[in-house]
Design a protein around this motif. Structure first.
Motif, PDB file in Angstrom:
ATOM      1  N   UNK A 195       0.817  -1.204   0.000  1.00 58.49           N
ATOM      2  CA  UNK A 195       0.000   0.000   0.000  1.00 58.49           C
ATOM      3  C   UNK A 195       0.858   1.265   0.000  1.00 58.49           C
ATOM      4  N   UNK A 196       2.116   1.135  -0.418  1.00 58.24           N
ATOM      5  CA  UNK A 196       3.083   2.226  -0.292  1.00 58.24           C
ATOM      6  C   UNK A 196       2.602   3.533  -0.899  1.00 58.24           C
ATOM      7  N   UNK A 197       1.882   3.459  -2.022  1.00 59.24           N
ATOM      8  CA  UNK A 197       1.456   4.669  -2.716  1.00 59.24           C
ATOM      9  C   UNK A 197       0.040   5.107  -2.366  1.00 59.24           C
ATOM     10  N   UNK A 198      -0.609   4.353  -1.488  1.00 59.80           N
ATOM     11  CA  UNK A 198      -1.942   4.762  -1.046  1.00 59.80           C
ATOM     12  C   UNK A 198      -1.822   5.900  -0.033  1.00 59.80           C
ATOM     13  N   UNK A 199      -2.795   6.775  -0.036  1.00 59.88           N
ATOM     14  CA  UNK A 199      -2.788   7.899   0.897  1.00 59.88           C
ATOM     15  C   UNK A 199      -3.551   7.563   2.166  1.00 59.88           C
ATOM     16  N   UNK A 200      -2.963   7.941   3.283  1.00 57.55           N
ATOM     17  CA  UNK A 200      -3.572   7.674   4.581  1.00 57.55           C
ATOM     18  C   UNK A 200      -4.611   8.751   4.864  1.00 57.55           C
ATOM     19  N   UNK A 201      -5.859   8.310   5.051  1.00 55.93           N
ATOM     20  CA  UNK A 201      -6.965   9.236   5.321  1.00 55.93           C
ATOM     21  C   UNK A 201      -6.887   9.733   6.758  1.00 55.93           C
ATOM     22  N   UNK A 202      -7.139  10.997   7.043  1.00 57.59           N
ATOM     23  CA  UNK A 202      -7.542  12.065   6.120  1.00 57.59           C
ATOM     24  C   UNK A 202      -6.378  12.983   5.732  1.00 57.59           C
ATOM     25  N   UNK A 203      -5.150  12.498   5.865  1.00 60.45           N
ATOM     26  CA  UNK A 203      -3.997  13.388   5.741  1.00 60.45           C
ATOM     27  C   UNK A 203      -3.528  13.597   4.305  1.00 60.45           C
ATOM     28  N   UNK A 204      -3.912  12.690   3.406  1.00 63.34           N
ATOM     29  CA  UNK A 204      -3.442  12.807   2.038  1.00 63.34           C
ATOM     30  C   UNK A 204      -1.958  12.553   1.899  1.00 63.34           C
ATOM     31  N   UNK A 205      -1.389  11.818   2.847  1.00 69.28           N
ATOM     32  CA  UNK A 205       0.043  11.501   2.841  1.00 69.28           C
ATOM     33  C   UNK A 205       0.216  10.017   2.542  1.00 69.28           C
ATOM     34  N   UNK A 206       1.104   9.695   1.615  1.00 73.22           N
ATOM     35  CA  UNK A 206       1.293   8.300   1.222  1.00 73.22           C
ATOM     36  C   UNK A 206       1.877   7.467   2.366  1.00 73.22           C
TER      37      UNK A 206
END
Length: 296
Positions: A195-206
């Motif tokens: 999931x390296x390129x997925x963004x962590x909600x709600x921060x929008x950071x990968x």
């Protein structure tokens, strides 16, 4: 003949669980007891995360009356992640047993496993407060990121301890603990790498950026150069300088990094100073090594 029987009896005693500490050099005892600080933390974090309760319920004899952890709770995990974390939890219970069969150990130290404690680490890693504060118990990806904080520090400590051990029993125990701790870290990193390129909600950071920032923070706190690497690195730091993907961390020869107990304390205290407790250990660690650095 008397000498033969004396040696034979000594060897038999070495094989009896619980009788080892008297036969080990004090330096070995110290190096074997020190990891209990992290093994307690891992056991409680993984037990609470998967079950909602910890050692006081599943193995109260292992706590030796130490205080209950602060703020630990059950995480909102999907079935696969919960299964994985529960496996880790029972492995950590086994680690505590294995160490305490070899050395006396000490009571569980006070641990701060609250969401706020983890949020402070993440905020320090990013150099700013995240909004809302990071909550490791909120969901599976947050919990895996929080888990990224833990086994890797322990495994580098085991790598560092191994060459300083004198007794074969000590070396065998540390090698066995290192094998499973490194396996846990590899599984956590592999799950996160997917999931390296997925963004962590709600921060929008990968996800990869979270791991890179955490690793950079640990390098800074440890004060001993690069001994930590995130999931995606500059190609020069990848295996043989050929690749950016970094599912396993290692040096220029892909050999595991090592850390001293002092480096470990600087990181888990979050202070960058082995004499200044805090972070996950509000009152500091226990055992001769950790206590030797605390104010008298």
């Amino acid at each position: 003949m008397a000498t033969f029987f004396s040696v034979f009896a000594s060897l038999i005693l070495l094989l009896i669980p619980g009788s080892h500490s008297s036969s080990l050099p004090q330096s070995d005892v110290d190096l074997l007891e020190f990891p209990l600080n992290l093994e307690y933390l891992e056991a409680e974090f993984f037990l609470f995360g998967s079950l909602g309760y910890g050692l006081d319920k599943v193995a109260p004899n292992l706590t030796l009356g130490g205080p209950a952890p602060l703020g630990a709770k059950k995480a909102n995990l999907d079935p696969l992640t919960k299964d994985l974390v529960l496996q880790f939890a029972w492995q950590e219970v086994g680690h505590l047993k294995a160490i305490k069969k070899t050395v006396k150990g000490f009571p569980r130290p006070l641990l701060d496993l609250s969401a706020g404690s983890f949020a402070k680490v993440i905020d320090k890693a990013f150099g700013k407060p995240l909004n809302p504060p990071f909550d490791p118990y909120a969901n599976s990806i947050n919990y895996l990121i929080a888990s990224y904080l833990i086994p890797y520090v322990g495994l580098t400590g085991y790598v560092g301890a191994n060459p300083n051990l004198q007794n074969a029993i000590s070396k065998r125990l540390v090698a066995g603990l290192l094998g499973v701790e490194s396996g846990q870290d590899a599984v956590i990193r592999a799950f996160l790498y997917e999931k390296a390129n997925e963004k962590v909600h709600p921060y929008g950071i990968r996800v990869a950026e979270f791991t890179n920032k955490i690793s950079q923070l640990r390098n800074t706190l440890g004060r001993s150069g690069i001994k930590d690497e995130g999931l995606v690195v500059p190609k020069a730091l990848g295996a043989e300088g050929k690749i950016e993907g970094n599912v396993l961390a290692g040096d220029e020869n892909s050999v595991a990094y090592d850390r001293t107990p002092e480096e470990v304390l600087r990181i888990v205290y979050g202070s960058g100073n082995e004499r200044v407790p805090g972070g996950f250990y509000p009152k500091g660690g226990d055992g001769r090594i950790a206590k030797s650095h605390l104010p008298k």
